[in-house]
Each structure stands twice: as structure tokens, then as C-alpha cells.
Design an enzyme around this catalytic site. Structure first.
Site, short mmCIF file in Angstrom:
data_model
loop_
_atom_site.label_atom_id
_atom_site.label_comp_id
_atom_site.label_asym_id
_atom_site.label_seq_id
_atom_site.Cartn_x
_atom_site.Cartn_y
_atom_site.Cartn_z
N THR A 172 5.10 0.53 -2.29
CA THR A 172 5.27 1.63 -3.23
C THR A 172 5.29 2.98 -2.51
OG1 THR A 172 4.15 0.33 -4.90
CG2 THR A 172 4.36 2.67 -5.34
N CYS A 173 4.40 3.17 -1.57
CA CYS A 173 4.34 4.45 -0.86
C CYS A 173 5.57 4.68 0.00
CB CYS A 173 3.07 4.55 -0.03
SG CYS A 173 1.59 4.59 -1.05
#
Length: 171
Positions: free
Chosen positions: A60-61
Site C-alpha cells: 500500500t505504501c
């Protein structure tokens, strides 16, 4: 978490820059490759965008930071530096900048209070100590003019709202 109208804390922390990542071979970083981030110094040139995220190299990051990379390229006429902020060490941040061609600096919240000072540090659970996903726009006078915090995974701030907040903070 800080709110709109709050004074941003005057924080300093280690920072990984694209320039340092480009000039040193990955795996060979030293403290000489780490710069110092000072919010007060950054604000001397205008508004600042701080994008907090849990950690580099996570699914996600990585998506978020690459989205910010691409968004920042679209804002070349808007004078507002973007800084990513996580609990990662400056050396892992340098490796991430190198791997994903990140064109903005990443600030290390490792072993300092920058994440807690903005009120986005996870205090409990397995991932205690990392940052929640959040974005702040800070005006040159140090006032927080925009905040956003993720309530679910794989959610990202509306970049048009961030752009508008930066423009308003620059006035």
C-alpha cells in the site's frame, strides 16, 4: 492528530534525498548520505506538504508514494515541496527512493518524535510506533491548513483538495 488551525511542531529529523540516493550505491549508504529535515527551514520557502505513511516497501505504501511521485510531477508550477514521513531508517528510505525513482525527500521518524508530534503515531498493537497514513499542509507561518487521515487501507487523499489547500496556504 493535529487539526486545521493548530500550530505545527518545529520538528527536525533525518532525511533521505533523491540526490543522495542517486550518488551512492545502494547498500553503501553512510551517515554522510543523510540530510537533516527542519520544518522551520522548509517553511521559509512557502507551504509544505507532509505525507505520513506506515513504511516503505509495503504494497500500500509503495502505491501511495508512487502516486505522490506522479502527482508531484504534475504540480511542477506549484511551489510546494512534498515530504514523505515514516518510521523507517534513513538508509531504507534512500534505497526506496533509488528503487522507485522518488523525486521528493523522505523524512525518517526512526528514533525521534516527528510522527508522535503530529499525532499520527500508532500507540498499540503489533505495528505500534509506525505512522498512520495522513497528510498535512502547513502554511509558511507554521499553521496547519489541511489534514487528512486514512480510515481504511488503500485509501488516499484527494490530490485536488491537497492542491487547493497548498494554493490557499501560499496566499
Amino acid at each position: 492528530m493535529l487539526d486545521v488551525g493548530d500550530d505545527a511542531p518545529d520538528v527536525t529529523a533525518p532525511m533521505a534525498t533523491p540526490e543522495a540516493a542517486a550518488t551512492t550505491d545502494r547498500g553503501s549508504y553512510t551517515s554522510d548520505d543523510v540530510a537533516e529535515f527542519s520544518l522551520a527551514t522548509a517553511l521559509a520557502d512557502g507551504p509544505v506538504v507532509l505525507a505520513f505513511y506506515p513504511g516503505v516497501f509495503s504494497r500500500t505504501c509503495t502505491k501511495e508514494l508512487c502516486q505522490l511521485r506522479d502527482w508531484k510531477a504534475d504540480l511542477s508550477a506549484l511551489d510546494a515541496p512534498v515530504y514523505g514521513v515514516s518510521a523507517d531508517t534513513p538508509w531504507s528510505l534512500l534505497a526506496f527512493v533509488d528503487e522507485y525513482d522518488i523525486a521528493y525527500p523522505l523524512v525518517s521518524g526512526f528514533n525521534n518524535s516527528v510522527i508522535a508530534d503530529f499525532g499520527v503515531r500508532r500507540e498499540s498493537g503489533l505495528m505500534a510506533g509506525i505512522a498512520d497514513r495522513a497528510v498535512f499542509v502547513v502554511a509558511p507561518d507554521g499553521t496547519v491548513t489541511y489534514t487528512w487521515r486514512a480510515t481504511e487501507p488503500l485509501t488516499f487523499p484527494d490530490t485536488d483538495e491537497v492542491e487547493g489547500a497548498v494554493a490557499a496556504a501560499a496566499e
